[in-house]
Design a protein around this motif. Structure first.
Motif, PDB file in Angstrom:
ATOM      1  N   THR A 160       0.816  -1.217   0.000  1.00  0.00           N
ATOM      2  CA  THR A 160       0.000   0.000   0.000  1.00  0.00           C
ATOM      3  C   THR A 160       0.846   1.261   0.000  1.00  0.00           C
ATOM      4  N   ILE A 213     -13.336  -1.738   5.179  1.00  0.00           N
ATOM      5  CA  ILE A 213     -12.157  -0.928   4.857  1.00  0.00           C
ATOM      6  C   ILE A 213     -12.554   0.540   4.887  1.00  0.00           C
ATOM      7  N   LEU A 215     -10.821   4.540   4.312  1.00  0.00           N
ATOM      8  CA  LEU A 215      -9.691   5.394   3.953  1.00  0.00           C
ATOM      9  C   LEU A 215      -9.966   6.838   4.361  1.00  0.00           C
ATOM     10  N   MET A 264      -5.677   4.478   6.935  1.00  0.00           N
ATOM     11  CA  MET A 264      -6.616   3.482   6.413  1.00  0.00           C
ATOM     12  C   MET A 264      -6.740   2.368   7.432  1.00  0.00           C
ATOM     13  N   LEU A 288      -5.293   6.273  -1.805  1.00  0.00           N
ATOM     14  CA  LEU A 288      -5.029   4.934  -2.321  1.00  0.00           C
ATOM     15  C   LEU A 288      -6.099   4.592  -3.356  1.00  0.00           C
ATOM     16  N   GLN A 290      -8.785   2.795  -5.880  1.00  0.00           N
ATOM     17  CA  GLN A 290      -9.832   1.832  -5.580  1.00  0.00           C
ATOM     18  C   GLN A 290      -9.338   0.403  -5.771  1.00  0.00           C
ATOM     19  N   LYS A 292      -6.282  -0.718  -5.359  1.00  0.00           N
ATOM     20  CA  LYS A 292      -5.454  -1.052  -4.200  1.00  0.00           C
ATOM     21  C   LYS A 292      -6.314  -1.295  -2.951  1.00  0.00           C
ATOM     22  N   ARG A 293      -7.317  -0.453  -2.778  1.00  0.00           N
ATOM     23  CA  ARG A 293      -8.190  -0.624  -1.604  1.00  0.00           C
ATOM     24  C   ARG A 293      -8.949  -1.941  -1.690  1.00  0.00           C
ATOM     25  N   ASN A 294      -9.421  -2.260  -2.887  1.00  0.00           N
ATOM     26  CA  ASN A 294     -10.137  -3.533  -3.036  1.00  0.00           C
ATOM     27  C   ASN A 294      -9.235  -4.720  -2.713  1.00  0.00           C
ATOM     28  N   GLN A 297      -8.810  -4.795   1.001  1.00  0.00           N
ATOM     29  CA  GLN A 297     -10.021  -5.316   1.625  1.00  0.00           C
ATOM     30  C   GLN A 297     -10.105  -6.830   1.462  1.00  0.00           C
TER      31      GLN A 297
END
Length: 855
Positions: A160, A213, A215, A264, A288, A290, A292-294, A297
């Motif tokens: 991340t 999750i 952010l 996050m 970050l 989407q 990367k966030r997915n 998560q």
């Protein structure tokens, strides 16, 4: 020092509506649609970000197709169909709009379809899922959760780009502790720090369960308002499922105080509960992507499953240990030693598994201990204090003084307690103790001053210092883990089974030991009440003018004898069902003497339950007595036919038919005997009774429910009762008789019976010693011996009589169930109470056997 008047109520943090702030973070925009796809609200930056007119309210009430285009609306309609019951969110990447490419998040909040747009970041990793899969495969190979957190923290920090990644575990008291950390050079370490529960309020934890999750791209971003602020019903839109939801000003200040510009969090959910968080911090603002966030998560979800699997494996290992130990408990359980000692030996093996320093067993006020424990009085005081806790639950504390203030005096011996209740009333316990563990807990700032009311308008201000603050902890033990509490619950179930088994065994032994005495007392009381009832009924229903006092005494005596005989038959085999044929035989033998062969019984024998036997015995007794006085058995040529049958439901049908007697007429009034015949079976047994006074003889039919009947031994179709030859002739009474009886009234009654039968000299003795003196002084022809003489039995004197060749018979209040020595087992015996008829029967039996003494 902070002014106490400025101290804020931290519960206001729990009440802050952080899901109803009406703002979104400015790195994206939001549009709300009605169920018929009309724009109902949007963030102030939506028009500019999506390439619409600069008028902030220009999109309100416009159709979604006009704002988004028909193609995107079609895609959104398909995606919304995939949402399960309005929960979760759908992600669409690379949506082309006039101003560029966007990533879109779609979810439903109440009646509003929420669309959230954020600019697509070029170069976002497309192989993120593959990377997550590989790291999960790697950490899954670890046997325990130790390295799991360390490697996961390093992976997320590298993937991340956050400066610091921490694994944060929630403890039972709501506080949190950093258990793993990965950080960039120059970042302060938070490893091992403890955070107060107020740092993450209750409603925030609830949102972490719903949205796994979160952010915060910029802690200085106050967010963009949503227009209109409320819907036509006056409600603020609920953004619990939003990815852009703005942040509480308190939390933003909290982050700034920590020197964090972006953060996050990823939820760790085990068994449906929030186990902990992955907290990511960055020194500068960071958006970050989407994608990367997915991926993060997905990692959090898969990591939660791996952790849950590891914890289950750990529990399974504990379960195996507990199973082995509880199996040993079942094998070791024995009623031959005191319960407290047995339980202590069994549970002591659990001390290493529970990491306990001592154990105590408290059962019915008795205490057994092992290891480091308080004194007996202190333990009993703790047991009394535990009675205030919820019943049937394991009680755990690492601060024993909180349960009982007096426990502070022996904190060095026991500061922690795990109590397992093993009974209900009175409560008994297995108590595991832990010694005091003096230690320092390092907090991220002073936990006693987490916030002050320092913001304008009285708003809550978060604490400013996160410098490590050490607190010395005294009077507490190490905390009991969830696994250890689970072990205690399993141990409780096993111990309850053992205690119940021991209780049942002890109860059975006590019952066996006192069964005869209890039965004798209860039956004596019951029979005395019955006899008193008979006397009362006889007196109330028969006037002295119609029956003489002598006749009244005779009738009462005969009924008492009938009850006594019934009692003997059902208690002979420990209150077991008794034979109906035997009942008839005994009644005929006792009351008809030389006429007993005129009662013929046909049909298979049955057994009557004790609850019915006495009632049927009285009925048969009255039938036999009435027939002998007034019916077919009162004349030489008459007889009685008694048939035993069963109906299809296994109920008993008993028919009494008299023949060859005087002409019968229905009585003008019902005597007590007639009442017993007609009403006993219906009233006491819920059966039926029919009595017909036919001229040729009385006929009676009785129906007795199957619940009172059991199958008897097979017999021939017709069996006449045996006739004892000696009973047909009048037995000559002995001239000199010895009566050994410790009750003077009964002894005098026996003396009168023998004198009425013709005895010239009756000698009374109350003990074996007195009887032996009389035996040495002069001989006698017969002895009547009471079995129980208080502190002794008459068996020693009976053996003297046997050696001297003098006939004797036993009389006993215990009936025929008394335990006789082998030498005297065949001696004539009969039960109390007895009368002249009983004595005649004994004399006839002894004459028939032709014995000069009992053999």
């Amino acid at each position: 020092m902070t002014d106490p008047s400025q101290q804020a109520d931290l519960t206001s943090c729990d009440r802050e509506p952080i899901h109803l702030l009406g703002r979104v973070q400015s790195f994206g925009c939001m549009i709300g649609l009605t169920s018929d796809w009309i724009v109902s609200c949007h963030s102030d930056n939506a028009a500019q970000m999506l390439g619409r007119a600069p008028d902030a309210g220009a999109m309100i009430a416009e159709p979604a197709a006009e704002v988004l285009g028909p193609e995107l609306q079609h895609r959104l309609r398909n995606r919304i169909q995939m949402l399960r019951a309005g929960h979760g969110a759908e992600m669409i990447t690379r949506v082309e709009l006039p101003t560029g490419l966007f990533d879109l998040s779609l979810h439903v909040s109440g009646e509003t379809i929420v669309l959230e747009f954020e600019p697509h970041q070029a170069g976002a990793a497309d192989d993120a899922v593959t990377t997550v899969r590989r790291i999960i495969e790697r950490v899954s190979q670890y046997s325990g959760p130790g390295r799991l957190f360390e490697d996961a923290a390093h992976f997320l920090q590298l993937d991340t780009g956050f400066d610091r990644v921490m694994f944060y575990r929630f403890l039972d008291d709501g506080t949190g502790e950093v258990i793993a950390e990965a950080r960039a050079p120059g970042m302060e370490s938070y490893m091992g720090l403890r955070y107060p529960a107020s740092d993450i309020p209750r409603q925030a934890r609830a949102l972490y369960l719903r949205n796994t999750i979160r952010l915060i791209a910029d802690s200085s971003d106050e967010g963009v308002p949503i227009r209109p602020a409320v819907d036509p019903m006056g409600r603020i839109i609920d953004l619990s499922g939003s990815v852009l939801r703005s942040v509480s000003p308190i939390h933003l200040q909290y982050l700034r105080n920590m020197g964090v510009a972006a953060s996050m969090s990823i939820s760790i959910i085990v068994d449906g509960k929030l186990w902990g968080l992955v907290a990511c911090h960055h020194r500068t603002p960071l958006v970050l992507s989407q994608v990367k966030r997915n991926a993060a998560q997905l990692f959090g979800q898969m990591f939660s499953l791996v952790l849950q699997s590891k914890l289950i494996d750990e529990e399974r290992r504990h379960d195996d240990q507990v199973r082995d130990l509880t199996a040993a408990i079942a094998r070791a359980a024995s009623s031959e030693q005191p319960v407290t000692r047995m339980l202590l030996d069994c549970v002591a093996d659990f001390m290493p598994l529970l990491e306990a320093d001592g154990v105590a067993v408290v059962v019915e006020g008795a205490v057994e201990t092992r290891g480091s424990v308080p004194g007996t009085e202190e333990i009993l005081s703790l047991a009394r204090a535990l009675n205030r806790t919820p019943a049937g639950q394991v009680y755990v504390t690492d601060h024993l003084a909180g349960l009982s203030p007096a426990a502070a005096e022996h904190a060095g011996v026991a500061s922690g307690l795990l109590a397992i209740p093993v009974s209900r009333l009175p409560r008994d316990y297995i108590l595991f103790f832990r010694r005091e563990l003096p230690r320092k807990v390092t907090w991220a700032g002073n936990p006693d001053k987490p916030a002050t009311a320092g913001l304008p308008g009285g708003q809550l201000s978060p604490r400013e210092s996160f410098a490590a603050w050490a607190e010395e902890v005294r009077g507490r033990s190490d905390e009991w883990s969830r696994a250890q509490r689970r072990i205690a619950g399993q141990l409780r179930v096993s111990l309850l089974e053992v205690v119940l088994r021991l209780t049942d065994e002890a109860s059975r032994l006590r019952k066996t030991a006192g069964e005869k005495q209890e039965l004798l007392i209860s039956e004596l009381n019951h029979r005395v009440r019955n006899i008193l009832g008979l006397v009362r009924g006889l007196v109330s229903q028969t006037s002295v003018s119609e029956i003489s006092t002598a006749e009244m005494v005779a009738v009462l005596e005969s009924r008492i004898q009938a009850l006594a005989r019934a009692h003997d038959q059902i208690t002979r085999d420990n209150w077991a069902p008794a034979s109906l044929r035997e009942l008839v035989r005994v009644e005929a033998e006792c009351y008809l003497l030389d006429r007993q062969d005129r009662v013929a019984v046909s049909g298979a024998d049955v057994l009557l339950m004790p609850t019915a036997f006495s009632a049927v015995a009285l009925v048969v007794h009255e039938l036999m007595t009435n027939s002998a006085k007034y019916g077919s058995l009162s004349v030489p040529g008459g007889d009685v036919q008694l048939t035993i049958e069963s109906d299809p439901d296994d109920a008993l049908i008993l028919c009494w038919t008299e023949r060859g007697g005087p002409e019968v007429r229905e009585p003008e009034r019902r005597g007590f005997g007639s009442t017993i015949i007609e009403r006993s079976v219906p009233f006491e047994l819920q059966g039926e009774a029919e009595v017909a006074y036919r001229p040729e003889g009385l006929c009676a039919r009785f129906w007795i429910p199957a619940v009172h009947v059991r199958p008897g031994l097979p017999s021939g179709e017709v069996a006449r009762l045996p006739l004892a030859e000696a009973a047909a002739r009048v037995a000559r009474s002995p001239r000199r008789v010895l009566v050994l009886e410790d009750n003077l009234v009964i002894a005098m009654d026996a003396e009168g019976i023998f004198r009425d039968l013709g005895a010239e000299n009756v000698i009374l003795a109350a003990s074996n010693a007195q009887a032996s003196q009389h035996l040495r002084a002069s001989a006698f022809d017969l002895a009547l011996l009471d079995v129980n003489l208080g502190a002794e039995t008459s068996f020693p004197f009976a053996e003297q009589l046997l050696a001297a060749g003098i006939p004797f018979a036993f009389a006993s209040g215990y009936g025929e169930g008394a335990d006789f020595p082998d030498l005297l087992r065949n001696a004539p015996r009969f039960s109390k109470p007895y009368n002249a008829g009983t004595i005649r029967k004994v004399l006839a039996q002894m004459s028939l056997e032709g014995r000069s003494g009992a053999a």
